[in-house]
Design an enzyme around this catalytic site. Sequence first.
Site, mmCIF file in Angstrom:
data_model
loop_
_atom_site.group_PDB
_atom_site.id
_atom_site.type_symbol
_atom_site.label_atom_id
_atom_site.label_comp_id
_atom_site.label_asym_id
_atom_site.label_seq_id
_atom_site.Cartn_x
_atom_site.Cartn_y
_atom_site.Cartn_z
ATOM 1 N N LYS A 2 -12.807 4.708 8.377
ATOM 2 C CA LYS A 2 -13.181 5.903 7.607
ATOM 3 C C LYS A 2 -14.695 6.078 7.617
ATOM 4 O O LYS A 2 -15.219 7.198 7.607
ATOM 5 C CB LYS A 2 -12.660 5.752 6.182
ATOM 6 C CG LYS A 2 -12.953 6.928 5.265
ATOM 7 C CD LYS A 2 -12.155 6.783 3.988
ATOM 8 C CE LYS A 2 -12.589 7.800 2.945
ATOM 9 N NZ LYS A 2 -13.768 7.359 2.186
ATOM 10 N N HIS A 37 0.840 -1.192 0.000
ATOM 11 C CA HIS A 37 0.000 0.000 0.000
ATOM 12 C C HIS A 37 0.880 1.249 0.000
ATOM 13 O O HIS A 37 1.989 1.241 0.532
ATOM 14 C CB HIS A 37 -0.935 -0.012 1.207
ATOM 15 C CG HIS A 37 -2.069 -0.966 1.038
ATOM 16 N ND1 HIS A 37 -3.081 -0.737 0.148
ATOM 17 C CD2 HIS A 37 -2.350 -2.145 1.630
ATOM 18 C CE1 HIS A 37 -3.940 -1.745 0.208
ATOM 19 N NE2 HIS A 37 -3.511 -2.611 1.094
#
Length: 937
Positions: free
Chosen positions: A597, A157
């Site tokens: 999130k 990532h």
Amino acid sequence: MSLKNLPITPLLSVQLDEQQEALFANNELLANLLGETIFNYAGLHIYQTTENLTAASKNYYKTLKHVARENLSLFCSDLTDSEILRVIRSFSIAAALANIAEDVYQTHQQRRVRISNKLQIGTLEKSLQNLKTKGISQEKILEAMEKVSVVPVLTAHPTQVQRKTILDITKKITDVLDQYENVKLKQIDEKEWIDKLNREIQIWWQTSMLRESKLRVTDEISNALSYYNITFFSEIPNLINKFQEISQKMGNSVQNSQSLIPLTMGMWIGGDRDGNPFVTVDTLEKSAQAQAITLFQHYFSEVEKIYRDLSMSITMTNVTEDLQALADASGEVSPHRTKEPYRRAVTTIRDRLVATAYNLCDKNINLLPPKRKNGVDVPYRNSKEFTKDLVIVAESLIRNNSEFLTHGTLNNLICATEIFGFHLATIDLRQDSSVHEVCVAELLKSANILGDYLSLPEEARCKVLLRELECDPRILSDPTIPQSELLSSELAIFKKAKSLHERFGKKIIEKNLISHATSVSDMLEVAILLKEANLAKGNKENEFCDLYIVPLFETVEDLEAAPDILRKWFSLPIVQKWMEKNGRKQEVMLGYSDSNKDGGYLSSSWSLYKAQKELTAVGHEFDVQISFFHGRGGTVGRGGGPSYEAILAQPEGSTDGTIRLTEQGEVIGAKYGNPDLGFKNLEALVSAALESSALTVEDAAWEEYENIIEEISKLSYHSYRDLVYNTEGFSDFFFEVTPINFISGLNIGSRPSSRKKKQTLESLRAIPWVFSWSQARIMLPGWYGVGTAFTKWINDDEKKLEVLQKMYAEWPFFKSTISNVDMVLSKSDVSIFAEYVKLAKDQKVAQEILKEIVTEWELTIDVLKKITKNDVLLADNAELASSLRNRLAYFDSMNFLQIELIKRARKFESIDEIPRELRKAIHISINGLATGLRNSG
């Protein structure tokens, strides 16, 4: 808000002991050498500017008065673009050097602990003691040891901002600094030692810190594989040998003990296609090839060492018949080796290993040693045959009074073959569910079965898919019918997986992960695609599924729906038949990033806990062993925090010793860039898995506490959502006050930062979302909503506060949750974030949002103090507190420099118009802060 009214982070003050004095001395030495380098290469002005910025920052921590920071902004604004570029390089390197000094310090601490035999948290010995203290019997511990299966999965990532070249330089400096103890003992000349450090720092200064082009998937593969030679090849066998020896000492048989492999490795790079158009069938092949090459090169090196070591003559020792047969198979050898049976046997092994490598790595034979003329050109059919030959060598030594000679290289190589086989690490395939459904819809349409699959409701979709799997043995694709590029590329991936199975064995690819899984049809769609490559069948004559179909539940809503989805999945007759052949196992991946999130840290943590508990119960209901794959990132906001505590904080009975977790970004370097620290981190994972496996559901009941956290989690969820999704102007606020738009342009990963071309909070990936808040030093995803939730629940009731204090003392999940919030807040700085807020266009809205964030920050700090009964952050983690204090001056300076750079960049209409030096300086500031914070993504 007025700067003078902003709160100050209450960080623990640390008294330096003798060892920390050594750390301080090394920090000072590296800083001085860097200062000399800056002076020599950048000049007096840049040197003085870095010194002035550092002094101003340090003055703030001495006086704790905000006025001390006013000079930071003034210093930064006076610099030209060219000057600021050099100053930001200085601080970025300084932060990385501080990391190196701390890593070496921790390595020396780790060695002292080993020598002293002091039991340390995260070691197998300490875990065994913990279990015995809790009354767990030896028999139960041995049963738990058989279940332990930990798989760290290396991912790429976009948080690993360091170039491979820079990583190599830091490794050299680490190795030199590690020799400090020998310098003190006068075994190494101090001047020569300092000269070596100086040389590498000077090279570092003159080396580009940024990639000139976007990082490619092949670069990410190379970066990840570099940690095998640094740490994994040496330390994983050492750890497994230790685990097996403990099992044997506890009364397990030698054979059973040696069959225990508590840790293997996983890999996403090359197989993770979710949102990354650059991962293709070619990168999957390259990943498998690169792994094999890395592995075989290690095997050749170790076999060569064994060959050199085992020089015994037949005139001086006896050998077993099997060893003699191996020796005789070597054929023509040097006349000097005719009476050296072990070397001749190892020659046979080497010949067969070379033949195997040529067979499996046909595209990279230029990286392999040449075949021996007249050598044994017969490849091993599988790694077990290779292991068997090595065991023949070991058994011959043991039977002939030379068991001691098996210790070290030979035993470790035997162990390595059982861990890594011929594949090295299991590569996971991953794709988004939306891609799977589009591909299946095209297949059904092209086969004239169904014209509009996507319009069907869930139940009808499942009916169609099950019919194709159970009743129709034919595949849906037809080479004479044109396919979309998407379908063609997806089918190519699965066909490549089938090919890799045939070459490397099924361990090379075992799982197919489904991002954003929300239904049973999402899982059946994968089965249809597997069927196209002959990786799955459902007809009665021959049901099989060669890959585990793994749903990834990401949002809070998805986590809540997960138990019902799995219940329906397990109820399908075809799935029952597949599981009978696959050991009745089901893996579920849990997404920390998106759930955080979506609902904030506390809500995410609790949703994940509940999902594991409920899914484990569903597994028991259907007699299926459910294991969990934790999609942890580096930050608390992405499931980060200490791995040992995190594993023990899972619901009792949910791990059952089996756990997979992602290791990614700068966290890989921090954990495994040093073999001693690598061993420590790997042992912590295995130790925690052992403890959690031995502690069954009956050993602890937290129902009362769980009901409380359920209430508090809902309060936290609404508080977080109100700010992030229900506050007018918040989206613009985020994109304006954080460096998100520049992060998107930095060459720190092959994957785009957003799933869609237009950037919105909804389309933005969770990784850059968290990364951006970290850069701005507010770490919002790791704590927002916690203060309001607990404050509302307590509601000035002292008895409720006492309950929370009791929960903190007794419940591992709650302790870990609170500790992680404590840790992430320690890295936050409200007054620095307030400077970023000044970047917003609409200051009226921005200051109102800042006020909300600061109020919540203060509430969270206040409630943490009450629950933990500590007046400062990191009260129980002096090591991290000391680490932060060593580098805060670098952080602060880089933040103020970054703010000034963003101000200048905003004067241009697009990123492409920004002058090269200015753009480069912004990217180095992002690089430096990520390096210093260490768990920023």
